[in-house]
Scaffold this active site. Sequence first.
Site, PDB file in Angstrom:
ATOM      1  N   THR A  11       0.830  -1.213   0.000  1.00  0.00           N
ATOM      2  CA  THR A  11       0.000   0.000   0.000  1.00  0.00           C
ATOM      3  C   THR A  11       0.863   1.261   0.000  1.00  0.00           C
ATOM      4  O   THR A  11       0.343   2.367  -0.079  1.00  0.00           O
ATOM      5  CB  THR A  11      -0.901   0.029   1.261  1.00  0.00           C
ATOM      6  OG1 THR A  11      -0.042  -0.155   2.404  1.00  0.00           O
ATOM      7  CG2 THR A  11      -1.938  -1.061   1.229  1.00  0.00           C
ATOM      8  N   GLY A  12       2.182   1.108   0.123  1.00  0.00           N
ATOM      9  CA  GLY A  12       3.073   2.273   0.194  1.00  0.00           C
ATOM     10  C   GLY A  12       3.456   2.786  -1.189  1.00  0.00           C
ATOM     11  O   GLY A  12       3.112   2.195  -2.213  1.00  0.00           O
ATOM     12  N   SER A  40      -4.270  -2.087   6.890  1.00  0.00           N
ATOM     13  CA  SER A  40      -4.730  -2.087   5.492  1.00  0.00           C
ATOM     14  C   SER A  40      -5.470  -3.356   5.111  1.00  0.00           C
ATOM     15  O   SER A  40      -5.852  -3.506   3.947  1.00  0.00           O
ATOM     16  CB  SER A  40      -3.525  -1.950   4.556  1.00  0.00           C
ATOM     17  OG  SER A  40      -2.791  -0.825   4.875  1.00  0.00           O
ATOM     18  N   ARG A  99      21.670  -3.853   4.022  1.00  0.00           N
ATOM     19  CA  ARG A  99      22.602  -3.417   2.962  1.00  0.00           C
ATOM     20  C   ARG A  99      24.072  -3.563   3.325  1.00  0.00           C
ATOM     21  O   ARG A  99      24.907  -3.746   2.453  1.00  0.00           O
ATOM     22  CB  ARG A  99      22.341  -1.945   2.631  1.00  0.00           C
ATOM     23  CG  ARG A  99      21.046  -1.722   1.896  1.00  0.00           C
ATOM     24  CD  ARG A  99      20.875  -0.237   1.617  1.00  0.00           C
ATOM     25  NE  ARG A  99      19.509   0.036   1.226  1.00  0.00           N
ATOM     26  CZ  ARG A  99      18.890   1.199   1.430  1.00  0.00           C
ATOM     27  NH1 ARG A  99      19.533   2.196   2.015  1.00  0.00           N
ATOM     28  NH2 ARG A  99      17.653   1.367   1.037  1.00  0.00           N
ATOM     29  N   CYS A 130      17.921   5.078  -2.617  1.00  0.00           N
ATOM     30  CA  CYS A 130      17.512   5.694  -3.896  1.00  0.00           C
ATOM     31  C   CYS A 130      18.591   6.589  -4.487  1.00  0.00           C
ATOM     32  O   CYS A 130      18.831   6.567  -5.705  1.00  0.00           O
ATOM     33  CB  CYS A 130      16.216   6.466  -3.699  1.00  0.00           C
ATOM     34  SG  CYS A 130      16.145   7.374  -2.154  1.00  0.00           S
ATOM     35  N   SER A 160       8.762  12.073  -2.000  1.00  0.00           N
ATOM     36  CA  SER A 160       8.246  10.697  -2.069  1.00  0.00           C
ATOM     37  C   SER A 160       9.228   9.719  -1.446  1.00  0.00           C
ATOM     38  O   SER A 160       8.838   8.628  -1.031  1.00  0.00           O
ATOM     39  CB  SER A 160       7.925  10.295  -3.506  1.00  0.00           C
ATOM     40  OG  SER A 160       9.052  10.480  -4.319  1.00  0.00           O
ATOM     41  N   GLY A 161      10.499  10.103  -1.344  1.00  0.00           N
ATOM     42  CA  GLY A 161      11.500   9.271  -0.673  1.00  0.00           C
ATOM     43  C   GLY A 161      11.163   9.101   0.805  1.00  0.00           C
ATOM     44  O   GLY A 161      11.652   8.176   1.456  1.00  0.00           O
ATOM     45  N   LYS A 214      24.992   6.603   3.978  1.00  0.00           N
ATOM     46  CA  LYS A 214      24.546   5.491   3.123  1.00  0.00           C
ATOM     47  C   LYS A 214      25.121   5.629   1.722  1.00  0.00           C
ATOM     48  O   LYS A 214      25.563   4.641   1.120  1.00  0.00           O
ATOM     49  CB  LYS A 214      23.007   5.494   2.998  1.00  0.00           C
ATOM     50  CG  LYS A 214      22.247   5.018   4.203  1.00  0.00           C
ATOM     51  CD  LYS A 214      20.749   5.227   3.954  1.00  0.00           C
ATOM     52  CE  LYS A 214      19.937   5.121   5.212  1.00  0.00           C
ATOM     53  NZ  LYS A 214      18.556   5.616   5.017  1.00  0.00           N
ATOM     54  N   ARG A 235      16.607  17.652   1.177  1.00  0.00           N
ATOM     55  CA  ARG A 235      15.212  17.404   0.775  1.00  0.00           C
ATOM     56  C   ARG A 235      14.682  18.661   0.087  1.00  0.00           C
ATOM     57  O   ARG A 235      14.883  19.772   0.581  1.00  0.00           O
ATOM     58  CB  ARG A 235      14.377  17.109   2.028  1.00  0.00           C
ATOM     59  CG  ARG A 235      12.985  16.656   1.725  1.00  0.00           C
ATOM     60  CD  ARG A 235      12.899  15.251   1.173  1.00  0.00           C
ATOM     61  NE  ARG A 235      13.179  14.222   2.165  1.00  0.00           N
ATOM     62  CZ  ARG A 235      13.393  12.949   1.859  1.00  0.00           C
ATOM     63  NH1 ARG A 235      13.386  12.537   0.603  1.00  0.00           N
ATOM     64  NH2 ARG A 235      13.644  12.061   2.800  1.00  0.00           N
ATOM     65  N   HIS A 242      14.664  12.290  -7.863  1.00  0.00           N
ATOM     66  CA  HIS A 242      15.824  12.796  -7.126  1.00  0.00           C
ATOM     67  C   HIS A 242      16.838  13.345  -8.128  1.00  0.00           C
ATOM     68  O   HIS A 242      17.083  12.741  -9.185  1.00  0.00           O
ATOM     69  CB  HIS A 242      16.519  11.675  -6.357  1.00  0.00           C
ATOM     70  CG  HIS A 242      15.809  11.230  -5.112  1.00  0.00           C
ATOM     71  ND1 HIS A 242      14.606  11.738  -4.690  1.00  0.00           N
ATOM     72  CD2 HIS A 242      16.187  10.307  -4.177  1.00  0.00           C
ATOM     73  CE1 HIS A 242      14.251  11.143  -3.551  1.00  0.00           C
ATOM     74  NE2 HIS A 242      15.196  10.275  -3.226  1.00  0.00           N
TER      75      HIS A 242
HETATM   76  P1  A2P Z   1       0.165   0.202   5.830  1.00  0.00           P
HETATM   77  O1  A2P Z   1      -0.359   1.053   4.687  1.00  0.00           O
HETATM   78  O2  A2P Z   1      -0.776  -0.896   6.215  1.00  0.00           O
HETATM   79  O3  A2P Z   1       0.671   1.007   6.991  1.00  0.00           O
HETATM   80  P2  A2P Z   1       5.383   4.259   2.779  1.00  0.00           P
HETATM   81  O4  A2P Z   1       6.872   4.084   2.901  1.00  0.00           O
HETATM   82  O5  A2P Z   1       4.951   4.785   1.448  1.00  0.00           O
HETATM   83  O6  A2P Z   1       4.799   5.027   3.909  1.00  0.00           O
HETATM   84  O7  A2P Z   1       4.762   2.744   2.882  1.00  0.00           O
HETATM   85  C1  A2P Z   1       5.114   1.851   3.922  1.00  0.00           C
HETATM   86  C2  A2P Z   1       4.494   0.483   3.625  1.00  0.00           C
HETATM   87  O8  A2P Z   1       4.920  -0.425   4.651  1.00  0.00           O
HETATM   88  C3  A2P Z   1       2.980   0.481   3.649  1.00  0.00           C
HETATM   89  O9  A2P Z   1       2.494  -0.447   2.713  1.00  0.00           O
HETATM   90  C4  A2P Z   1       2.684   0.021   5.071  1.00  0.00           C
HETATM   91  O10 A2P Z   1       1.435  -0.611   5.223  1.00  0.00           O
HETATM   92  C5  A2P Z   1       3.775  -1.017   5.243  1.00  0.00           C
HETATM   93  N1  A2P Z   1       3.992  -1.297   6.658  1.00  0.00           N
HETATM   94  C6  A2P Z   1       4.341  -0.435   7.639  1.00  0.00           C
HETATM   95  N2  A2P Z   1       4.425  -1.067   8.835  1.00  0.00           N
HETATM   96  C7  A2P Z   1       4.113  -2.366   8.613  1.00  0.00           C
HETATM   97  C8  A2P Z   1       4.022  -3.543   9.436  1.00  0.00           C
HETATM   98  N3  A2P Z   1       4.269  -3.506  10.743  1.00  0.00           N
HETATM   99  N4  A2P Z   1       3.657  -4.722   8.846  1.00  0.00           N
HETATM  100  C9  A2P Z   1       3.418  -4.771   7.522  1.00  0.00           C
HETATM  101  N5  A2P Z   1       3.496  -3.701   6.692  1.00  0.00           N
HETATM  102  C10 A2P Z   1       3.840  -2.507   7.217  1.00  0.00           C
END
Ligand code: A2P
Length: 344
Positions: A11-12, A40, A99, A130, A160-161, A214, A235, A242
């Site tokens: 979902t991220g 989610s 890494r 990135c 977005s990073g 890094k 940033r 980037h």
């Molecule tokens: P969720 O949307 O359920 O929080 P971004 O870096 O764009 O913020 O996205 C981070 C991603 O990592 C999202 O899909 C988020 O899901 C997921 N995430 C964060 N914490 C956890 C966790 N404890 N278990 C599984 N997925 C996670």
Amino acid sequence: MGFKIAIAGATGNVGREMLNILAERGFPADEVVALASSRSFGTEVSFGDKTLKVQNLENYDFSDTDICLMSAGGTVSQKYSPKIGAKGCVVIDNSSAWRYDADVPLVVPEVNPDAITMFTRKNIIANPNCSTAQLVVALKPLHDRATIKRVVVSTYQSVSGAGKEGMDELFQQTRAVFVADPVESKKFTKRIAFNVIPHIDSFMEDGYTKEEWKVLAETKKILDPKIKVTCTAVRVPVFIGHSESVNIEFENEITADEAREILREAPGCQVIDKHENGGYITPYESAGEDATYISRIREDATVENGLNIWVVSDNLRKGAALNAIQIAELLVARGLIKAKKQAA
Ligand code: A2P
């Protein structure tokens, strides 16, 4: 039979881009599973012309999954990746958790594809930061030609990073400025709208930030430990893409014209370098593209063999999702992984 792929963090920002790129490139997957946190569970994400219901990473059984593309942050990766690897599923992890582990390859397929073979030690492969990914794609062909001694990088990194929350904060703050609402900073340490912030990730004892560290540690691991690298990571209020201003000092002579020709032929690179208004690339134009763009190639007359270049790429693609999927493609192309269902 194709592979069964799981995307953890689907979902991220990066997870969604992983799904797009898997579909776009026609990766040989029979089944793709979207995983995220319990928050989610049951929501939907797009995969090509399909939608996938998001499942909970915590309860997911990886026994019959071949590859897990992981982009859920370092803490989640540290907790889950070893367990997933132990189930015989190869983790390609986008966080910084693995890494610098000597038993985990850190791979940019255009630069160090052969490093991938040691993934079997932990069944984990690390995807670089990135800023490092696009940097090493541009440096590698120049290093092969004239041997790089030292690199000075200043980054201009998009929000977005910093994940979905970073993008939301730039949007909300920009809106607040226009409608004269109070500007609130939660994700970033200072206001990002109409501003730049010389601070990404946490501070270290020597005054550098972890993000800056890094870039140097990863460039050494991927390209050549002998190269000296120093970095300032900043940033900027850009949503995606980037940019990097890169000063390079070489052992041997290399002209700007030679560098331009080498980079034109180099894998993953695209040169846009006309000495006229608009004859260069900006991050806005790199969004949604795969290439690492190189512009403003000039000789640096203040050192014996020096060049300045401007490097831009979509940080969610080459800087994250695309590189991870190229690693998966490399595993398949080299016959390093067999689909479990086929093997059974
Ligand atoms: P969720 O949307 O359920 O929080 P971004 O870096 O764009 O913020 O996205 C981070 C991603 O990592 C999202 O899909 C988020 O899901 C997921 N995430 C964060 N914490 C956890 C966790 N404890 N278990 C599984 N997925 C996670």
